[in-house]
Motif scaffolding. Structure first.
Motif, PDB file in Angstrom:
ATOM      1  N   GLU A  54       0.853  -1.159  -0.025  1.00 11.87           N
ATOM      2  CA  GLU A  54      -0.046   0.119  -0.013  1.00 11.87           C
ATOM      3  C   GLU A  54       0.986   1.345  -0.187  1.00 11.87           C
ATOM      4  N   ALA A  55       1.799   1.235   0.692  1.00 11.14           N
ATOM      5  CA  ALA A  55       2.727   2.310   0.980  1.00 11.14           C
ATOM      6  C   ALA A  55       3.568   2.513  -0.414  1.00 11.14           C
ATOM      7  N   LYS A  56       3.882   1.572  -1.052  1.00  8.74           N
ATOM      8  CA  LYS A  56       4.795   1.714  -2.373  1.00  8.74           C
ATOM      9  C   LYS A  56       3.739   1.987  -3.375  1.00  8.74           C
ATOM     10  N   ALA A  57       2.474   1.624  -3.225  1.00  4.86           N
ATOM     11  CA  ALA A  57       1.452   1.934  -4.524  1.00  4.86           C
ATOM     12  C   ALA A  57       1.211   3.248  -4.595  1.00  4.86           C
ATOM     13  N   ILE A  58       0.756   3.962  -3.490  1.00  2.00           N
ATOM     14  CA  ILE A  58       0.397   5.322  -3.284  1.00  2.00           C
ATOM     15  C   ILE A  58       1.505   6.104  -3.114  1.00  2.00           C
ATOM     16  N   GLY A  59       2.679   5.764  -2.522  1.00  2.00           N
ATOM     17  CA  GLY A  59       3.847   6.757  -2.353  1.00  2.00           C
ATOM     18  C   GLY A  59       4.348   7.080  -3.828  1.00  2.00           C
ATOM     19  N   ARG A  60       4.278   6.137  -4.774  1.00  2.00           N
ATOM     20  CA  ARG A  60       4.742   6.815  -5.966  1.00  2.00           C
ATOM     21  C   ARG A  60       3.691   7.416  -6.980  1.00  2.00           C
ATOM     22  N   ILE A  61       2.553   7.912  -6.541  1.00  2.00           N
ATOM     23  CA  ILE A  61       1.789   8.692  -7.253  1.00  2.00           C
ATOM     24  C   ILE A  61       1.310   9.775  -6.556  1.00  2.00           C
ATOM     25  N   SER A  62       0.885  10.942  -7.446  1.00  2.00           N
ATOM     26  CA  SER A  62       0.542  12.093  -6.796  1.00  2.00           C
ATOM     27  C   SER A  62      -0.578  12.723  -7.518  1.00  2.00           C
ATOM     28  N   HIS A  63      -1.652  12.806  -7.039  1.00  2.00           N
ATOM     29  CA  HIS A  63      -3.057  13.160  -7.499  1.00  2.00           C
ATOM     30  C   HIS A  63      -4.070  13.804  -6.654  1.00  2.00           C
ATOM     31  N   ALA A  64      -4.771  14.673  -6.937  1.00  2.00           N
ATOM     32  CA  ALA A  64      -5.664  15.523  -6.210  1.00  2.00           C
ATOM     33  C   ALA A  64      -6.557  14.700  -5.671  1.00  2.00           C
ATOM     34  N   GLY A  65      -6.938  13.633  -6.264  1.00  2.00           N
ATOM     35  CA  GLY A  65      -8.045  12.587  -6.025  1.00  2.00           C
ATOM     36  C   GLY A  65      -7.505  11.300  -5.410  1.00  2.00           C
ATOM     37  N   ILE A  66      -6.108  11.327  -4.971  1.00  2.00           N
ATOM     38  CA  ILE A  66      -5.646   9.949  -4.315  1.00  2.00           C
ATOM     39  C   ILE A  66      -4.923  10.712  -2.886  1.00  2.00           C
ATOM     40  N   VAL A  67      -4.991   9.958  -1.897  1.00  2.00           N
ATOM     41  CA  VAL A  67      -4.531  10.112  -0.512  1.00  2.00           C
ATOM     42  C   VAL A  67      -3.033  10.252  -0.612  1.00  2.00           C
ATOM     43  N   THR A  68      -2.149  11.152  -0.077  1.00  2.00           N
ATOM     44  CA  THR A  68      -0.815  11.222  -0.048  1.00  2.00           C
ATOM     45  C   THR A  68      -0.025  10.401   0.854  1.00  2.00           C
ATOM     46  N   VAL A  69       0.802   9.798   0.663  1.00  2.00           N
ATOM     47  CA  VAL A  69       1.524   9.006   1.667  1.00  2.00           C
ATOM     48  C   VAL A  69       2.842   9.692   1.926  1.00  2.00           C
ATOM     49  N   TYR A  70       3.013   9.884   3.152  1.00  2.00           N
ATOM     50  CA  TYR A  70       4.377  10.600   3.708  1.00  2.00           C
ATOM     51  C   TYR A  70       5.290   9.924   4.112  1.00  2.00           C
ATOM     52  N   ASP A  71       5.342   8.643   4.674  1.00  2.00           N
ATOM     53  CA  ASP A  71       6.469   8.099   5.416  1.00  2.00           C
ATOM     54  C   ASP A  71       6.054   6.714   5.702  1.00  2.00           C
ATOM     55  N   VAL A  72       6.647   5.681   5.753  1.00  2.00           N
ATOM     56  CA  VAL A  72       6.445   4.286   6.168  1.00  2.00           C
ATOM     57  C   VAL A  72       7.802   3.753   6.984  1.00  2.00           C
ATOM     58  N   GLY A  73       7.422   3.308   8.139  1.00  2.00           N
ATOM     59  CA  GLY A  73       8.410   2.997   9.146  1.00  2.00           C
ATOM     60  C   GLY A  73       8.046   1.791  10.143  1.00  2.00           C
ATOM     61  N   GLN A  74       8.993   1.119  11.014  1.00  2.00           N
ATOM     62  CA  GLN A  74       8.737  -0.016  11.946  1.00  2.00           C
ATOM     63  C   GLN A  74       8.854   0.257  13.256  1.00  2.00           C
ATOM     64  N   ASP A  75       7.835   0.060  13.916  1.00  2.00           N
ATOM     65  CA  ASP A  75       8.180   0.293  15.721  1.00  2.00           C
ATOM     66  C   ASP A  75       7.161  -0.549  16.239  1.00  2.00           C
ATOM     67  N   HIS A  76       7.414  -0.856  17.808  1.00  2.00           N
ATOM     68  CA  HIS A  76       6.720  -1.622  18.626  1.00  2.00           C
ATOM     69  C   HIS A  76       6.326  -3.216  17.627  1.00  2.00           C
ATOM     70  N   ASP A  77       7.372  -3.593  17.173  1.00  2.00           N
ATOM     71  CA  ASP A  77       7.233  -4.848  16.494  1.00  2.00           C
ATOM     72  C   ASP A  77       6.381  -4.939  15.327  1.00  2.00           C
ATOM     73  N   THR A  78       6.046  -3.727  14.671  1.00  2.00           N
ATOM     74  CA  THR A  78       5.001  -3.865  13.729  1.00  2.00           C
ATOM     75  C   THR A  78       5.336  -2.698  12.788  1.00  2.00           C
ATOM     76  N   ILE A  79       4.613  -2.501  11.559  1.00  2.00           N
ATOM     77  CA  ILE A  79       4.667  -1.739  10.467  1.00  2.00           C
ATOM     78  C   ILE A  79       3.706  -0.404  10.639  1.00  2.00           C
ATOM     79  N   TYR A  80       4.187   0.639  10.157  1.00  2.00           N
ATOM     80  CA  TYR A  80       3.166   1.710  10.086  1.00  2.00           C
ATOM     81  C   TYR A  80       3.376   2.810   8.668  1.00  2.00           C
ATOM     82  N   ILE A  81       2.467   3.372   8.466  1.00  2.00           N
ATOM     83  CA  ILE A  81       2.332   4.124   7.116  1.00  2.00           C
ATOM     84  C   ILE A  81       1.735   5.531   7.662  1.00  2.00           C
ATOM     85  N   ALA A  82       2.471   6.634   7.391  1.00  2.00           N
ATOM     86  CA  ALA A  82       1.837   8.002   7.849  1.00  2.00           C
ATOM     87  C   ALA A  82       1.456   8.753   6.508  1.00  2.00           C
ATOM     88  N   MET A  83       0.280   9.077   6.559  1.00  2.00           N
ATOM     89  CA  MET A  83      -0.594   9.657   5.298  1.00  2.00           C
ATOM     90  C   MET A  83      -1.228  10.911   5.457  1.00  2.00           C
TER      91      MET A  83
END
Length: 414
Positions: A54-83
């Motif tokens: 999901e992060a890779k998919a929307i992180g590589r596109i930029s369009h007014a009608g698609i949510v913007t992804v800012y960052d992806v990372g790992q913490d607390h033994d899990t993964i998160y996406i900041a959007m």
């Protein structure tokens, strides 16, 4: 609580994949939506790969009608996406218990079609277009979200999904998804057609009491004419929706841009929209009524003439016809009903016990519980307060018993 540098403000929602929080990014002092993978999903490589996709998919596109992804990372033994943090309402709430005006519905469909055209042009198929994944902002702009099961055209990437896997939300899935076949941009446009049908008529074109019935309807049944179901009068728009719901991808719109162009034409005052393949429903209602009335009159006339012209057969003294009359063709005996499939038992246990069990959204009891099911694919969900919801699609075979043992993860462990 923090994930990376992001400070959690409050929970916004949760689903099969993870939990979404409103969070603050102190580095640039802005609010973000933080999607965190559920701890019980981290143990599965497939779910981790899908989440990161999901992060890779929307992180590589930029369009007014698609949510913007800012960052992806790992913490607390899990993964998160900041959007991008979106203010607005999901489309399923906008549509709840009402149909939408034609101009409002078409306007939103045009925006979705254009956003999809942009994503498709960059090799990304969403594969889970549904109202809850479309956010309507206060400015009446739409934003596509949740690319968690998006397919990316990347010849160098390893295959993430096995052939035959079924991904998506059943009522919005195209026939090729139901059959486990390859999805492409036309699959997303099919789902948009389902949404348009629902917005204008207040009901979905295909349905059923369980997943098997829904899949049967999607692959084998034709949808009712939306003008006959809904309260709107726009033949061109109804034909557009039916075209987008074609069983074969090649019969649908081949791009979001093409669908958007025809949607815009549907809203012009005196436009007549001609689709590539005229549909049977393109005749106007008045024309159909005239044809039905004419056919009825012809039948009555032929019947009356036949009654006057055909002589009555003479009767013999024995009361039998003097001439041989044709022997009526015997009516074919109805085909016997197929024998019902044998029932199997799904034995569900959980740790801890007492979880509510739902099969295709129907409550079946608390664990441990035995559930009788016909062979087929089912959506199974377990709920227990203070624990993460567990959900999966299971294939039930013709064996006598199928065991399912679920270990639930406490929210407090997060």
């Amino acid at each position: 609580m923090k994930y990376g540098r992001y400070e959690i403000i409050k929970e916004l929602g949760r689903g099969t994949m993870g939990v979404v929080y409103q969070a603050h990014d102190p580095q640039i002092d802005r609010m973000v939506a933080l999607k965190v993978l559920r701890p019980d999903r981290v143990v599965s490589r497939d779910f981790v790969a899908r989440f990161l996709r999901e992060a890779k998919a929307i992180g590589r596109i930029s369009h007014a009608g698609i949510v913007t992804v800012y960052d992806v990372g790992q913490d607390h033994d899990t993964i998160y996406i900041a959007m991008e943090y979106l203010e607005g309402r999901p489309l399923n709430e906008v549509m709840k218990d009402r149909t939408l005006p034609v101009d409002e519905a078409v306007g939103m469909c045009i925006q979705v079609a254009e956003a999809l055209d942009y994503a498709h042009s960059r090799g990304i198929t969403h594969r889970d277009i549904k109202p809850s994944n479309i956010i309507l902002t206060p400015e009446n702009r739409i934003k596509l979200t949740d690319f968690g099961i998006a397919r990316i055209e990347d010849p160098d990437a390893a295959q993430q999904t096995q052939a035959g896997d079924i991904l998506g939300t059943p009522v919005y899935m195209a026939p090729e998804q139901v059959l486990g076949q390859k999805a492409d941009g036309r699959t997303d446009l099919y789902a948009l057609g389902v949404i348009a049908y629902e917005m204008l008529t207040g009901r979905r074109p295909f349905g059923g009491g369980n997943i098997a019935a829904i899949f049967q309807s999607i692959t084998h049944q034709s949808p009712q004419d939306p003008m006959a179901v809904g309260d709107f009068d726009n033949r061109a728009l109804a034909d557009l929706i039916l075209k987008s719901l074609s069983k074969k991808p090649q019969a649908r719109f081949q791009s979001g841009a093409a669908m958007s162009d025809v949607l815009k034409q549907c809203m012009t005052r005196d436009s007549t929209v001609f689709l590539e393949k005229p549909l049977p429903t393109q005749k106007t209602t008045s024309t159909r009524k005239k044809m039905v009335a004419l056919a009825a009159l012809l039948c009555l006339a032929v019947g009356a003439i036949g009654y006057m012209v055909i002589p009555k057969p003479d009767r013999s003294p024995a009361g039998r016809p003097a001439v041989d009359l044709p022997t009526p063709t015997p009516t074919a005996a109805p085909e016997p009903e197929p024998a019902p499939l044998p029932l199997s038992t799904l034995s569900v246990t959980s740790t801890p016990t007492g979880a509510q069990v739902f099969v295709d959204s129907l409550f079946k009891g608390n664990t441990p519980v035995d559930i009788s099911l016909s062979p087929g694919r089912y959506e199974v969900r377990l709920n227990l307060p203070e624990y993460y919801e567990w959900e999966a699609q299971l294939q039930i075979g013709e064996t006598d018993s199928t065991p399912l043992d679920v270990r639930l993860i406490a929210i407090s462990q997060n």
